[in-house]
Design a protein around this motif. Structure first.
Motif, PDB file in Angstrom:
ATOM      1  N   ARG A 119      10.884 -11.277  12.255  1.00 38.37           N
ATOM      2  CA  ARG A 119      10.443 -11.453  10.865  1.00 38.37           C
ATOM      3  C   ARG A 119       9.021 -10.933  10.661  1.00 38.37           C
ATOM      4  NH1 ARG A 119      13.304 -16.412  11.790  1.00 38.37           N
ATOM      5  NH2 ARG A 119      11.376 -17.622  12.022  1.00 38.37           N
ATOM      6  N   VAL A 120       8.172 -11.063  11.688  1.00 38.77           N
ATOM      7  CA  VAL A 120       6.813 -10.501  11.608  1.00 38.77           C
ATOM      8  C   VAL A 120       6.899  -8.987  11.403  1.00 38.77           C
ATOM      9  CG1 VAL A 120       4.705 -10.019  12.929  1.00 38.77           C
ATOM     10  CG2 VAL A 120       5.683 -12.319  12.948  1.00 38.77           C
ATOM     11  N   LEU A 121       7.745  -8.334  12.183  1.00 43.48           N
ATOM     12  CA  LEU A 121       7.901  -6.883  12.038  1.00 43.48           C
ATOM     13  C   LEU A 121       8.484  -6.536  10.670  1.00 43.48           C
ATOM     14  CD1 LEU A 121       7.736  -4.054  13.165  1.00 43.48           C
ATOM     15  CD2 LEU A 121       9.909  -4.438  14.367  1.00 43.48           C
ATOM     16  N   TYR A 122       9.430  -7.333  10.191  1.00 45.33           N
ATOM     17  CA  TYR A 122      10.033  -7.111   8.871  1.00 45.33           C
ATOM     18  C   TYR A 122       8.964  -7.167   7.768  1.00 45.33           C
ATOM     19  CZ  TYR A 122      12.938  -8.066   4.733  1.00 45.33           C
ATOM     20  OH  TYR A 122      13.528  -8.042   3.493  1.00 45.33           O
ATOM     21  N   VAL A 123       8.081  -8.148   7.855  1.00 41.01           N
ATOM     22  CA  VAL A 123       6.995  -8.254   6.879  1.00 41.01           C
ATOM     23  C   VAL A 123       6.129  -7.002   6.912  1.00 41.01           C
ATOM     24  CG1 VAL A 123       4.833  -9.478   6.341  1.00 41.01           C
ATOM     25  CG2 VAL A 123       6.930 -10.774   6.801  1.00 41.01           C
ATOM     26  N   ALA A 124       5.808  -6.524   8.106  1.00 40.14           N
ATOM     27  CA  ALA A 124       4.964  -5.333   8.227  1.00 40.14           C
ATOM     28  C   ALA A 124       5.647  -4.109   7.615  1.00 40.14           C
ATOM     29  CB  ALA A 124       4.637  -5.079   9.699  1.00 40.14           C
ATOM     30  N   LEU A 125       6.917  -3.904   7.932  1.00 38.43           N
ATOM     31  CA  LEU A 125       7.638  -2.725   7.443  1.00 38.43           C
ATOM     32  C   LEU A 125       7.750  -2.708   5.922  1.00 38.43           C
ATOM     33  CD1 LEU A 125      10.618  -2.638   9.999  1.00 38.43           C
ATOM     34  CD2 LEU A 125       8.511  -1.288  10.086  1.00 38.43           C
ATOM     35  N   THR A 126       7.866  -3.883   5.324  1.00 36.89           N
ATOM     36  CA  THR A 126       8.115  -3.955   3.870  1.00 36.89           C
ATOM     37  C   THR A 126       6.835  -3.935   3.040  1.00 36.89           C
ATOM     38  OG1 THR A 126       8.304  -6.376   4.081  1.00 36.89           O
ATOM     39  CG2 THR A 126      10.349  -5.099   4.087  1.00 36.89           C
ATOM     40  N   ARG A 127       5.675  -3.667   3.674  1.00 41.69           N
ATOM     41  CA  ARG A 127       4.439  -3.512   2.884  1.00 41.69           C
ATOM     42  C   ARG A 127       4.334  -2.105   2.297  1.00 41.69           C
ATOM     43  NH1 ARG A 127       4.338  -7.957   1.550  1.00 41.69           N
ATOM     44  NH2 ARG A 127       6.304  -8.011   2.679  1.00 41.69           N
ATOM     45  N   ALA A 128       5.052  -1.128   2.865  1.00 49.99           N
ATOM     46  CA  ALA A 128       4.879   0.281   2.496  1.00 49.99           C
ATOM     47  C   ALA A 128       5.587   0.628   1.192  1.00 49.99           C
ATOM     48  CB  ALA A 128       5.398   1.167   3.622  1.00 49.99           C
ATOM     49  N   LYS A 129       4.910   1.390   0.349  1.00 49.81           N
ATOM     50  CA  LYS A 129       5.490   1.831  -0.915  1.00 49.81           C
ATOM     51  C   LYS A 129       6.122   3.221  -0.789  1.00 49.81           C
ATOM     52  CE  LYS A 129       2.868   0.991  -4.567  1.00 49.81           C
ATOM     53  NZ  LYS A 129       1.625   0.933  -5.398  1.00 49.81           N
ATOM     54  N   ASP A 130       5.357   4.192  -0.286  1.00 48.64           N
ATOM     55  CA  ASP A 130       5.833   5.577  -0.244  1.00 48.64           C
ATOM     56  C   ASP A 130       6.058   6.095   1.173  1.00 48.64           C
ATOM     57  OD1 ASP A 130       5.675   5.692  -3.006  1.00 48.64           O
ATOM     58  OD2 ASP A 130       3.610   6.418  -2.985  1.00 48.64           O
ATOM     59  N   ASP A 131       5.123   5.773   2.068  1.00 49.80           N
ATOM     60  CA  ASP A 131       5.198   6.306   3.431  1.00 49.80           C
ATOM     61  C   ASP A 131       5.048   5.186   4.447  1.00 49.80           C
ATOM     62  OD1 ASP A 131       5.352   9.325   3.231  1.00 49.80           O
ATOM     63  OD2 ASP A 131       3.614   8.934   1.955  1.00 49.80           O
ATOM     64  N   LEU A 132       6.025   5.089   5.337  1.00 48.08           N
ATOM     65  CA  LEU A 132       5.990   4.124   6.433  1.00 48.08           C
ATOM     66  C   LEU A 132       5.868   4.897   7.736  1.00 48.08           C
ATOM     67  CD1 LEU A 132       6.341   1.297   7.719  1.00 48.08           C
ATOM     68  CD2 LEU A 132       8.822   1.674   7.609  1.00 48.08           C
ATOM     69  N   ILE A 133       4.804   4.635   8.477  1.00 45.75           N
ATOM     70  CA  ILE A 133       4.568   5.321   9.747  1.00 45.75           C
ATOM     71  C   ILE A 133       4.463   4.259  10.835  1.00 45.75           C
ATOM     72  CG2 ILE A 133       2.996   6.818  11.024  1.00 45.75           C
ATOM     73  CD1 ILE A 133       2.110   7.707   8.039  1.00 45.75           C
ATOM     74  N   CYS A 175       0.848  -1.193   0.000  1.00 45.82           N
ATOM     75  CA  CYS A 175       0.000   0.000   0.000  1.00 45.82           C
ATOM     76  C   CYS A 175       0.884   1.243   0.000  1.00 45.82           C
ATOM     77  CB  CYS A 175      -0.913  -0.002   1.227  1.00 45.82           C
ATOM     78  SG  CYS A 175      -2.327   1.113   1.068  1.00 45.82           S
ATOM     79  N   GLN A 176       0.334   2.338  -0.517  1.00 46.93           N
ATOM     80  CA  GLN A 176       1.089   3.588  -0.605  1.00 46.93           C
ATOM     81  C   GLN A 176       1.540   4.057   0.778  1.00 46.93           C
ATOM     82  OE1 GLN A 176      -0.791   6.609  -3.015  1.00 46.93           O
ATOM     83  NE2 GLN A 176       0.207   8.266  -1.891  1.00 46.93           N
ATOM     84  N   THR A 177       0.605   4.091   1.737  1.00 48.05           N
ATOM     85  CA  THR A 177       0.913   4.534   3.093  1.00 48.05           C
ATOM     86  C   THR A 177       0.561   3.434   4.078  1.00 48.05           C
ATOM     87  OG1 THR A 177       0.443   6.839   2.524  1.00 48.05           O
ATOM     88  CG2 THR A 177       0.447   6.279   4.869  1.00 48.05           C
ATOM     89  N   CYS A 178       1.532   3.011   4.873  1.00 48.70           N
ATOM     90  CA  CYS A 178       1.303   1.934   5.841  1.00 48.70           C
ATOM     91  C   CYS A 178       1.583   2.411   7.262  1.00 48.70           C
ATOM     92  CB  CYS A 178       2.193   0.725   5.538  1.00 48.70           C
ATOM     93  SG  CYS A 178       1.669  -0.202   4.090  1.00 48.70           S
ATOM     94  N   TYR A 179       0.645   2.080   8.167  1.00 53.52           N
ATOM     95  CA  TYR A 179       0.811   2.346   9.594  1.00 53.52           C
ATOM     96  C   TYR A 179       1.052   1.010  10.289  1.00 53.52           C
ATOM     97  CZ  TYR A 179      -1.465   6.793   8.442  1.00 53.52           C
ATOM     98  OH  TYR A 179      -1.780   8.008   7.899  1.00 53.52           O
ATOM     99  N   VAL A 180       2.212   0.867  10.907  1.00 53.40           N
ATOM    100  CA  VAL A 180       2.516  -0.347  11.663  1.00 53.40           C
ATOM    101  C   VAL A 180       2.315   0.002  13.137  1.00 53.40           C
ATOM    102  CG1 VAL A 180       4.197  -2.162  12.121  1.00 53.40           C
ATOM    103  CG2 VAL A 180       4.175  -1.009   9.897  1.00 53.40           C
ATOM    104  N   VAL A 181       1.332  -0.655  13.761  1.00 56.11           N
ATOM    105  CA  VAL A 181       0.807  -0.208  15.049  1.00 56.11           C
ATOM    106  C   VAL A 181       1.477  -0.922  16.225  1.00 56.11           C
ATOM    107  CG1 VAL A 181      -1.319  -0.003  16.417  1.00 56.11           C
ATOM    108  CG2 VAL A 181      -1.398   0.292  13.933  1.00 56.11           C
ATOM    109  N   ASN A 182       1.686  -0.160  17.289  1.00 57.73           N
ATOM    110  CA  ASN A 182       2.134  -0.697  18.582  1.00 57.73           C
ATOM    111  C   ASN A 182       3.458  -1.449  18.493  1.00 57.73           C
ATOM    112  OD1 ASN A 182       2.104  -1.240  21.340  1.00 57.73           O
ATOM    113  ND2 ASN A 182       0.865  -3.090  21.091  1.00 57.73           N
ATOM    114  N   VAL A 183       4.455  -0.823  17.855  1.00 56.64           N
ATOM    115  CA  VAL A 183       5.805  -1.403  17.844  1.00 56.64           C
ATOM    116  C   VAL A 183       6.482  -0.946  19.144  1.00 56.64           C
ATOM    117  CG1 VAL A 183       7.940  -1.664  16.536  1.00 56.64           C
ATOM    118  CG2 VAL A 183       5.781  -1.325  15.328  1.00 56.64           C
TER     119      VAL A 183
END
Length: 658
Positions: free
Chosen positions: A581-595, A551-559
């Motif tokens: 690895r779970v966190l790695y998968v979450a971080l790598t979903r973002a295309k433009d903005d990772l929050i 997705c263009q903008t991804c929010y990874v919650v409660n890190v």
């Protein structure tokens, strides 16, 4: 489109993998590096050089992934690829069993899913206190993990439920009773489907030759998610079939299901002469996002041997926001999505994805979305054919397809008001050994406690058993009022829409058994078949459901400390690494903005001598380098100095001067 166009779209690493000679290969494909495109190109290339399409089998982990790969190959090759095969491991094994049931000793067996397994364990476990023995669902999970990891019951019990280890003999008796009940009722559970085929392939040269004769090239997607039992299926075939396995050990996040990323790490030693290739050029994210992901992996004691590089180049720096509690975190995320859309940073609601660890964790985000009228869809949780109301309806079809299906009979009969477990059991005893439709209906009609509607529903299915959709609609027409009453306080309006979705799935089937078993082997979410009422919506998803999504903008919650890794994982090195690895998968979903957001409420109440909050010993962001994120603090609690009050002011004695 053509094979030339397809190959022309590949980078050098992808092209080398797609067009390599006929030899075993493992393709280590990092996140966003074009893994699916490479598998598609490999299948298309093999067909283009003369390998018959029907001699190529693609194994994926979901029906959707398998279907997508085949459709993309067909888009490039057209009729040449019509016979290309793709399925899940379970569907492939079931197809072999269904094609030659006598060969595998499975004549007349029907499949049960996890819910059915739980019911069967409940029956054989009996009525004992939960503190005395694990619950039925826990016994089911224990049994399944032991089989998928090829471990003994004792070893698995010690790992999963060490508190019950002293009672391992009683638990072993329950497992034996469960297996006896399965054989008696002619059931195959999920694990049986793989195990039966694996054991026959390994134990019989003739069966192995028969299976291998159907395949020249076996392409395996998401290889990092395979478990030891699935490897048992592949291992005996490697002398006759060429393996092309694609995966990313850094995205192996299904250890709780038995997945073993060592299948990746041990590939070259297990498969002699195998070629190992890497895909490290990322097409999804900007370099700043990949810098965070690469850093996270570099902190692991394991050597993942990969560094992703962004083909897109540089972009905006990821943001790290810290909140005092989860409610403030949830409200801010929703407000930020609204601001981004209103300010033109993004154009659609669908440009935003919120990633949480579990469906339970979404409970904070959903009220915030609803309060601000932000449209969203949740991905994860209960899947369509696992929903209780759908299982209730399908029980009528199941007993017609297999009159010996004790679990389905008990479910169907217990639906009707006035019919308890005792009455249902009595009726089941009379129907279990009957095959004649008329005899079964007569027994149902003669039972005084059973309403006429029950017999009418079964009769309606029997009359339309060769048209699954009509059978389903006929059963629902009779059962609708009963189901509406049962679920009147449980969102019946939404549940009713699910039934329409199941009817849509049933349209292409003429066999009830084939219909039920197809969707039991790979349950799907209702959103995959429903016409979505809201096309433009924020995606709220669990990380485990987000594999393959972007997705263009991804929010990874409660890190947050205590969440990554979970406090429950501390002390278990393998569990901590899976959480990385779970966190790695979450971080790598973002295309433009990772929050990335986190909470530190639980650590602010304790400070060291300098007034700073202490860091938990194990927290993935403990040593976060300066500059990887733009950092923001929200609603920080004020610092309270740890000093004594001045002399004479140690108590509350303040008043007016007299």
């Amino acid at each position: 489109m053509s094979i030339e166009n397809l190959l022309g779209e590949l980078n050098q690493s992808q092209l080398r993998a797609a067009c390599m000679p006929s030899q075993h290969a493992l393709i280590l494909a990092g996140a966003g590096t074009g893994k699916t495109k490479t598998i598609v190109a490999r299948a298309a290339y093999l067909i283009s050089i003369g390998i018959p399409a029907y001699k190529i089998l693609i194994l994926a982990f979901t029906r959707l992934s398998a279907k997508e790969i085949v459709e993309r190959v067909k888009m490039h090759l057209g009729d040449e690829a019509q016979a290309l095969q793709a399925s899940t491991f379970h569907a492939w094994c079931y197809k072999l069993i269904h094609r030659a049931p006598k060969l595998f000793g499975c004549q007349g067996y029907s499949i049960i899913d996890q819910d059915d397994q739980g019911q069967l364990f409940k029956l054989v476990r009996g009525k004992v206190e939960k503190s005395d023995l694990p619950a039925a669902a826990d016994l089911r999970d224990l049994y399944s993990l032991a089989r998928n990891t090829n471990q003994s019951l004792a070893a698995t019990l010690e790992k999963m439920f060490p508190e019950f280890y002293p009672k391992k003999d009683r638990i072993a008796d329950i497992m034996m009773a469960y297996e006896h009940r399965k054989r008696e009722r002619r059931y195959l559970d999920y694990d049986d489907i793989l195990d039966v085929v694996a054991k026959h392939i390994a134990g019989s040269e003739k069966i192995r030759s028969w299976v291998a004769s159907q395949i020249d090239h076996l392409l395996v997607d998401e290889f990092q998610d395979t478990n030891p039992l699935q490897w048992q299926l592949l291992d005996p075939l490697k002398d006759d079939v060429t393996l092309f396995c694609v995966g990313d050990d850094a995205q192996s996040i299904y250890g709780f299901r038995g997945a073993d990323f060592q299948n990746v790490h041990s590939f070259s030693s297990r498969v002699k002469g195998a070629k190992i290739l890497k895909l490290q050029e990322n097409y999804r994210s900007t370099q700043e996002i990949l810098d965070v992901s690469n850093w996270l992996l570099s902190q692991s004691p394991l050597d993942y041997k990969k560094t992703l590089t962004a083909v897109r180049g540089c972009g905006r720096k990821p943001a790290l926001h810290t909140f005092s509690d989860e409610w403030a975190e949830g409200r801010w995320i929703v407000d930020d999505i609204i601001h981004r859309k209103n300010d033109g940073v993004t154009t659609e609601w669908r440009d935003h994805m919120i990633l949480v660890r579990s469906g339970f964790a979404a409970r904070i985000i959903e009220p915030a979305l609803l309060a601000k009228n932000v449209p969203y869809r949740f991905v994860g949780g209960v899947r369509l054919l696992e929903s209780q109301h759908i299982r209730d309806l399908l029980s009528a079809l199941r007993v017609v397809a297999n009159p010996q299906d004790e679990i389905a009979w008990m479910r169907f009969l217990s639906l009707w008001r006035g019919v308890g477990e005792k009455t249902a059991s009595k009726i089941v005893e009379k129907t279990l050994n009957l095959q004649d439709d008329i005899e079964i209906i007569d027994i149902l009609k003669l039972e005084s406690k059973l309403p006429d509607a029950a017999a009418n529903a079964i009769e309606a299915v029997m009359a339309n058993r060769d048209n699954v959709c009509v059978a389903l609609k006929s059963a629902y027409a009779v059962m609708e009022k009963m189901l509406a009453d049962k679920y009147q306080n449980q969102n019946w309006d939404k549940r009713e829409k699910d039934i329409k979705a199941v009817e849509k799935l049933a349209e292409k089937h003429t066999s009830i058994l084939a219909f039920i078993e197809e969707y039991l082997l790979d349950p799907i979410h209702s959103s995959q078949v429903k016409t979505r009422e809201i096309d433009d919506a924020v995606t709220l998803t669990t990380i485990h459901s987000a594999k393959g999504m972007e997705c263009q903008t991804c929010y990874v919650v409660n890190v947050s400390p205590g969440a990554y890794p979970s406090s429950h994982s501390i002390g278990d090195e393998a569990a901590v690494e899976e959480e990385r690895r779970v966190l790695y998968v979450a971080l790598t979903r973002a295309k433009d903005d990772l929050i990335v957001t986190r909470q530190v409420r639980n650590t602010w109440s304790v400070r060291d001598d300098q007034g700073k909050q202490p860091e938990p010993e194990t927290y993935f962001f403990n040593d976060l380098p300066a500059g990887l994120f733009d950092e923001f603090m929200h609603s920080r609690l004020p610092y309270i100095p740890d000093i004594n009050p001045p002399d004479g002011m140690s108590g509350i004695h303040i008043g007016i001067a007299i």
